[in-house]
Structures are given as structure tokens and as C-alpha cells.
Design a protein around this motif. Structure first.
Motif, PDB file in Angstrom:
ATOM      1  N   UNK A 126      47.236  11.627 -72.673  1.00 42.12           N
ATOM      2  CA  UNK A 126      47.814  11.357 -71.353  1.00 42.12           C
ATOM      3  C   UNK A 126      49.326  11.306 -71.492  1.00 42.12           C
ATOM      4  N   UNK A 127      50.010  12.185 -70.789  1.00 43.31           N
ATOM      5  CA  UNK A 127      51.461  12.320 -70.919  1.00 43.31           C
ATOM      6  C   UNK A 127      52.130  12.128 -69.565  1.00 43.31           C
ATOM      7  N   UNK A 128      52.984  11.142 -69.470  1.00 41.39           N
ATOM      8  CA  UNK A 128      53.748  10.929 -68.236  1.00 41.39           C
ATOM      9  C   UNK A 128      55.079  11.656 -68.361  1.00 41.39           C
ATOM     10  N   UNK A 129      55.342  12.566 -67.436  1.00 38.97           N
ATOM     11  CA  UNK A 129      56.586  13.341 -67.463  1.00 38.97           C
ATOM     12  C   UNK A 129      57.511  12.803 -66.374  1.00 38.97           C
ATOM     13  N   UNK A 130      58.510  12.008 -66.757  1.00 37.02           N
ATOM     14  CA  UNK A 130      59.390  11.393 -65.750  1.00 37.02           C
ATOM     15  C   UNK A 130      60.307  12.415 -65.096  1.00 37.02           C
ATOM     16  N   UNK A 131      60.763  12.054 -63.902  1.00 37.87           N
ATOM     17  CA  UNK A 131      61.685  12.920 -63.169  1.00 37.87           C
ATOM     18  C   UNK A 131      62.744  12.052 -62.516  1.00 37.87           C
ATOM     19  N   UNK A 170      50.439 -10.142 -50.021  1.00 37.74           N
ATOM     20  CA  UNK A 170      50.650  -8.783 -49.522  1.00 37.74           C
ATOM     21  C   UNK A 170      51.971  -8.220 -50.049  1.00 37.74           C
ATOM     22  N   UNK A 171      53.015  -9.019 -50.020  1.00 35.59           N
ATOM     23  CA  UNK A 171      54.318  -8.574 -50.548  1.00 35.59           C
ATOM     24  C   UNK A 171      54.181  -8.187 -52.013  1.00 35.59           C
ATOM     25  N   UNK A 172      53.490  -9.025 -52.803  1.00 34.99           N
ATOM     26  CA  UNK A 172      53.337  -8.777 -54.239  1.00 34.99           C
ATOM     27  C   UNK A 172      52.570  -7.484 -54.509  1.00 34.99           C
ATOM     28  N   UNK A 173      51.520  -7.235 -53.727  1.00 31.74           N
ATOM     29  CA  UNK A 173      50.726  -6.028 -53.935  1.00 31.74           C
ATOM     30  C   UNK A 173      51.488  -4.766 -53.526  1.00 31.74           C
ATOM     31  N   UNK A 174      52.278  -4.856 -52.467  1.00 34.84           N
ATOM     32  CA  UNK A 174      53.105  -3.709 -52.063  1.00 34.84           C
ATOM     33  C   UNK A 174      54.132  -3.401 -53.151  1.00 34.84           C
ATOM     34  N   UNK A 175      54.785  -4.432 -53.681  1.00 35.42           N
ATOM     35  CA  UNK A 175      55.767  -4.232 -54.752  1.00 35.42           C
ATOM     36  C   UNK A 175      55.121  -3.601 -55.974  1.00 35.42           C
ATOM     37  N   UNK A 176      53.890  -3.992 -56.262  1.00 34.44           N
ATOM     38  CA  UNK A 176      53.178  -3.428 -57.407  1.00 34.44           C
ATOM     39  C   UNK A 176      52.867  -1.955 -57.204  1.00 34.44           C
ATOM     40  N   UNK A 177      52.443  -1.592 -55.994  1.00 32.86           N
ATOM     41  CA  UNK A 177      52.096  -0.198 -55.708  1.00 32.86           C
ATOM     42  C   UNK A 177      53.326   0.707 -55.631  1.00 32.86           C
ATOM     43  N   UNK A 178      54.454   0.133 -55.178  1.00 39.45           N
ATOM     44  CA  UNK A 178      55.665   0.939 -54.968  1.00 39.45           C
ATOM     45  C   UNK A 178      56.737   0.621 -56.010  1.00 39.45           C
ATOM     46  N   UNK A 179      56.303   0.372 -57.238  1.00 39.16           N
ATOM     47  CA  UNK A 179      57.240  -0.006 -58.302  1.00 39.16           C
ATOM     48  C   UNK A 179      58.252   1.095 -58.612  1.00 39.16           C
ATOM     49  N   UNK A 180      57.940   2.359 -58.221  1.00 37.55           N
ATOM     50  CA  UNK A 180      58.851   3.449 -58.553  1.00 37.55           C
ATOM     51  C   UNK A 180      60.151   3.414 -57.754  1.00 37.55           C
ATOM     52  N   UNK A 181      60.190   2.681 -56.620  1.00 37.37           N
ATOM     53  CA  UNK A 181      61.492   2.519 -55.961  1.00 37.37           C
ATOM     54  C   UNK A 181      61.799   1.075 -55.561  1.00 37.37           C
ATOM     55  N   UNK A 182      60.915   0.133 -55.895  1.00 34.71           N
ATOM     56  CA  UNK A 182      61.155  -1.300 -55.745  1.00 34.71           C
ATOM     57  C   UNK A 182      61.751  -1.678 -54.385  1.00 34.71           C
ATOM     58  N   UNK A 183      60.975  -1.627 -53.327  1.00 44.22           N
ATOM     59  CA  UNK A 183      61.492  -1.979 -52.002  1.00 44.22           C
ATOM     60  C   UNK A 183      61.871  -3.456 -51.907  1.00 44.22           C
ATOM     61  N   UNK A 184      62.868  -3.740 -51.091  1.00 43.13           N
ATOM     62  CA  UNK A 184      63.290  -5.116 -50.863  1.00 43.13           C
ATOM     63  C   UNK A 184      62.215  -5.856 -50.060  1.00 43.13           C
ATOM     64  N   UNK A 185      61.829  -7.074 -50.472  1.00 38.03           N
ATOM     65  CA  UNK A 185      60.816  -7.834 -49.731  1.00 38.03           C
ATOM     66  C   UNK A 185      61.151  -7.997 -48.245  1.00 38.03           C
ATOM     67  N   UNK A 186      62.442  -8.090 -47.919  1.00 37.35           N
ATOM     68  CA  UNK A 186      62.833  -8.201 -46.510  1.00 37.35           C
ATOM     69  C   UNK A 186      62.459  -6.940 -45.735  1.00 37.35           C
TER      70      UNK A 186
END
Length: 215
Positions: A126-131, A170-186
Motif C-alpha cells: 500500500x503506497x500513499x502518493x502525496x500531492x 460532531x466537531x471531532x468527527x468532522x475534523x478527523x474526516x477532513x484532516x487533509x485541510x483541517x477546517x476551523x471548528x468555528x
């Protein structure tokens, strides 16, 4: 971006199902935020590449062992130069060079040509190719709009599964799913409010600071 026929067909099937089930909702595809798993065979070894949607579309072009110039890729994929450059850099100049670039250096130029790297090998299956992020290549307002849609989609996915959830969970789960751009909790909170206004969610009257999913 010009999508492969099979991918377009899958999207059409899903869109038909979505539009029939949710007539009042609008489906939007954001390819710059998507991810995909690509099965790739090099010699006798098979790998599972974890890539972005755009990387997957680009890799598909080289499936038959063709060699393409930068300009030919630009026309085939229907991508702007400022998006195609970081895309091809990730596949031909990074740690995992699954695409060969000529001339072989670490800069993408309009005069370059590309082909699949037949000699690629890795110890990992399994190879993750970052961009690199494409944010700098996009209009700031468009990026914010795309991210707002991604945040709302994550909220709806989570709430559809969980049905009822406390605000902080809910905030914690959203942050976990969208870790690639880390949205502000606000910002997440504002998108929750927007979904309540559009009747995707409602406040839970029995639990303070919690939400219910509205089917």
C-alpha cells in the motif's frame, strides 16, 4: 477535468440515484478534494496506490504504456497548466516515481514528456502518493466554497450514520474526516447552522447542545 468513461458512468448512476432520492438537494463534485485507491501492476507485483482523484485520472491515461508530452497531457486531461504541473510533479518527481519524466529532473516544464515507470518497485504493497495542495492555484473564494461543501458533506455523512450526536463529538468527527485541510471548528459550526436552516439537521430538544439527523 476529462474523466475516464468508466468513472463518468459511475458518477451518472450515482447522480440518478441521488436526484431521485433527494430531489431538493444539489449534488456537487469537487475533484480537488477527492481520494481514490488505484490497483497497479508492475511486473509480477501489484500495489494499492492511495491517491487524489486527479492523480487517479492522470494515472489512468498511462494505463496502456503510452508516452505523452506535457501539452498532450494538458489537452487529454483538460487541465490548466498550474494544476497539471503539481499533479505530474507528485507522480514523477516525488518519493514514489510511478511515472518517468524526460528529461529526468525535479522540475516540470511544458517541454517534458511522460510515460509509466515500468521499473517501479516498493517494499510496501500500500503506497500513499502525496500531492501538494492546489490552494495556491485556485481563487481564494472558490477554495472557501469548495471547503464549505466538503465540510457540509462530512457533517451529513456522519449524522446520517449516527442519527443523534453531541456538538463536540460532531466537531471531532468532522475534523478527523477532513484532516487533509483541517477546517476551523468555528467554520464547522457555521456549516452546522446552515444545515439546520436547510432542514438537514435539527437541534435535539432532549439533549442540550446536540443534533438530530433529518432523513
Amino acid at each position: 477535468v476529462a474523466l475516464p468513461q468508466k468513472m463518468s458512468k459511475c458518477m451518472e448512476v450515482y447522480k440518478d440515484w441521488h436526484d431521485n432520492k433527494y430531489a431538493k438537494r444539489k449534488l456537487t463534485w469537487i475533484f480537488s478534494l477527492g481520494t481514490a485507491n488505484v490497483k497497479a501492476t508492475f511486473g509480477k507485483k501489484t500495489y494499492d496506490f492511495m491517491v487524489t482523484s486527479l492523480q487517479a485520472v492522470a494515472l489512468n491515461v498511462f494505463n496502456e504504456g503510452v508516452t505523452l508530452s506535457f501539452e498532450e497531457l494538458k489537452q487529454t486531461l483538460n487541465l490548466e497548466e498550474d494544476i497539471l504541473k503539481p499533479l505530474m510533479h507528485s507522480l514523477s518527481c516525488g518519493k514514489y516515481k510511478v511515472i518517468n519524466k524526460l528529461p529526468a529532473n525535479n522540475k516540470i516544464n511544458p517541454t517534458d514528456s511522460f510515460t509509466a515507470n515500468k521499473d517501479f518497485s516498493s517494499k510496501m504493497k500500500r503506497v500513499r502518493i502525496p500531492m501538494a495542495s492546489l490552494d495556491a492555484s485556485h481563487n481564494t473564494k472558490r477554495v472557501e466554497e469548495d471547503r464549505s461543501i466538503a465540510i457540509e458533506a462530512a457533517i451529513v455523512r456522519i449524522m446520517k450514520t449516527r442519527k443523534t450526536l453531541a456538538h463536540q463529538q460532531l466537531i471531532a468527527e468532522v475534523l478527523s474526516q477532513l484532516a487533509f485541510f483541517k477546517p476551523n471548528p468555528r467554520v464547522i459550526k457555521r456549516r452546522i447552522e446552515a444545515l439546520i436552516e436547510r432542514e438537514y439537521l435539527e437541534r435535539n430538544t432532549d439533549q442540550g447542545n446536540a443534533y438530530n439527523y433529518l432523513a
